[in-house]
Design an enzyme around this catalytic site. Sequence first.
Site, PDB file in Angstrom:
ATOM      1  N   CYS A   1     -27.124   9.971  61.751  1.00  0.00           N
ATOM      2  CA  CYS A   1     -28.479  10.521  61.866  1.00  0.00           C
ATOM      3  C   CYS A   1     -28.402  11.958  62.399  1.00  0.00           C
ATOM      4  O   CYS A   1     -27.895  12.181  63.496  1.00  0.00           O
ATOM      5  CB  CYS A   1     -29.335   9.680  62.799  1.00  0.00           C
ATOM      6  SG  CYS A   1     -30.924  10.467  63.144  1.00  0.00           S
TER       7      CYS A   1
ATOM      8  N   LYS B   1     -35.580   0.224  58.203  1.00  0.00           N
ATOM      9  CA  LYS B   1     -35.471   1.532  58.843  1.00  0.00           C
ATOM     10  C   LYS B   1     -34.443   1.456  59.977  1.00  0.00           C
ATOM     11  O   LYS B   1     -34.445   0.492  60.755  1.00  0.00           O
ATOM     12  CB  LYS B   1     -36.841   1.944  59.396  1.00  0.00           C
ATOM     13  CG  LYS B   1     -36.848   3.125  60.362  1.00  0.00           C
ATOM     14  CD  LYS B   1     -36.575   4.456  59.689  1.00  0.00           C
ATOM     15  CE  LYS B   1     -36.515   5.611  60.702  1.00  0.00           C
ATOM     16  NZ  LYS B   1     -35.991   6.855  60.116  1.00  0.00           N
TER      17      LYS B   1
HETATM   18  C1  DHB Z   1     -33.300   9.640  60.696  1.00  0.00           C
HETATM   19  C2  DHB Z   1     -32.689  10.389  59.736  1.00  0.00           C
HETATM   20  C3  DHB Z   1     -31.482   9.989  59.212  1.00  0.00           C
HETATM   21  O1  DHB Z   1     -30.840  10.691  58.248  1.00  0.00           O
HETATM   22  C4  DHB Z   1     -30.903   8.830  59.675  1.00  0.00           C
HETATM   23  O2  DHB Z   1     -29.745   8.455  59.175  1.00  0.00           O
HETATM   24  C5  DHB Z   1     -31.526   8.058  60.643  1.00  0.00           C
HETATM   25  C6  DHB Z   1     -32.739   8.466  61.150  1.00  0.00           C
HETATM   26  C7  DHB Z   1     -34.575  10.094  61.252  1.00  0.00           C
HETATM   27  O3  DHB Z   1     -34.726  11.296  61.416  1.00  0.00           O
HETATM   28  O4  DHB Z   1     -35.410   9.247  61.566  1.00  0.00           O
END
Ligand code: DHB
Length: 307
Positions: free
Chosen positions: A126, A43
């Site tokens: 993000c 993540k």
């Molecule tokens: C999140 C969403 C994304 O598309 C990303 O690249 C990184 C984090 C998120 O909302 O956690």
Amino acid sequence: MLKTVFANHELENPFMNASGVHCMTTEELNELYHSSAGAFITKSCTPLQRTGNPEPRYIDLPNGSINSMGLPNKGFDYYLDYVTHTPYRKLCFFSISGMSAAENLDMLRRLETSSFDGVTELNLSCPNVPGKPQLAYDFEQTERLLTQVFDFYRKPLGVKLPPYFDFAHFDQMADILNQFPLTYVNTINSVGNGLVIDPDLEQVVIKPKNGFGGLGGPLIKATALANVRAFATRLNSEIKIIGTGGITNGQDAFEHLLCGASVLQVGTQLHKEGPTIFDRLARELSDIMKKKGYAAIDEFRGKLKDL
Ligand code: DHB
């Protein structure tokens, strides 16, 4: 027949999770490690752990998904500890998504001096943290950050991009990326800031950001293929492409590979189906290749024909 060489590692097949899906905890990461995915990624993390946005923040749709997670993650040290203590059997990617250039540089310095020997993904896209723009829509900032990164970072590094929708932007971003010794470019992240509504309830379906969120799944496949193709035809051949967006079956995978992708990430459909999806995708892609008479992916990768 699906064996894929990427960053000097041999993968059993080109499939892996897209960061954000099934990779927040060590339990989920272990399930990916033991699945038939060819590789896996953590993540996207920040230096310190975050709880992310209020729920509901991820909704499955008939044709895809919308999310505004807000970067919930267990913090850099948690993932570094995991990847440096997991015995090597499959290639591990480490995703970082700092809230500032300083945070990204700080995490990269720590990766550089660690024993981590996988591939790092610097997330420039993000869309879900309130008040924070997607970095890769700012071309100057992106170039400045990559200049600072490659001043010291020597391990394999790729970047995750948001989708672009204009040829001028494909050209400008590819010119920037071609200046750097990137291992790969991952395209695309979710299509940022869509709005999905429930007409019966006359309300939005996710809570954060008044319902605005990143779109994924089949409804973004054409945009993903366009971005894979646009970068595959513009980037130096040493920079590989990871194709992400709308892969739910073997045919979607085949199309991404035809456009020039080397590795394929699966988000929305992995969220729906769980890690056994990788068995199905590998089987379906193999079946298509057998029907077409291909013995290896390299025989057709990037060979999309024009009319
Ligand atoms: C999140 C969403 C994304 O598309 C990303 O690249 C990184 C984090 C998120 O909302 O956690």
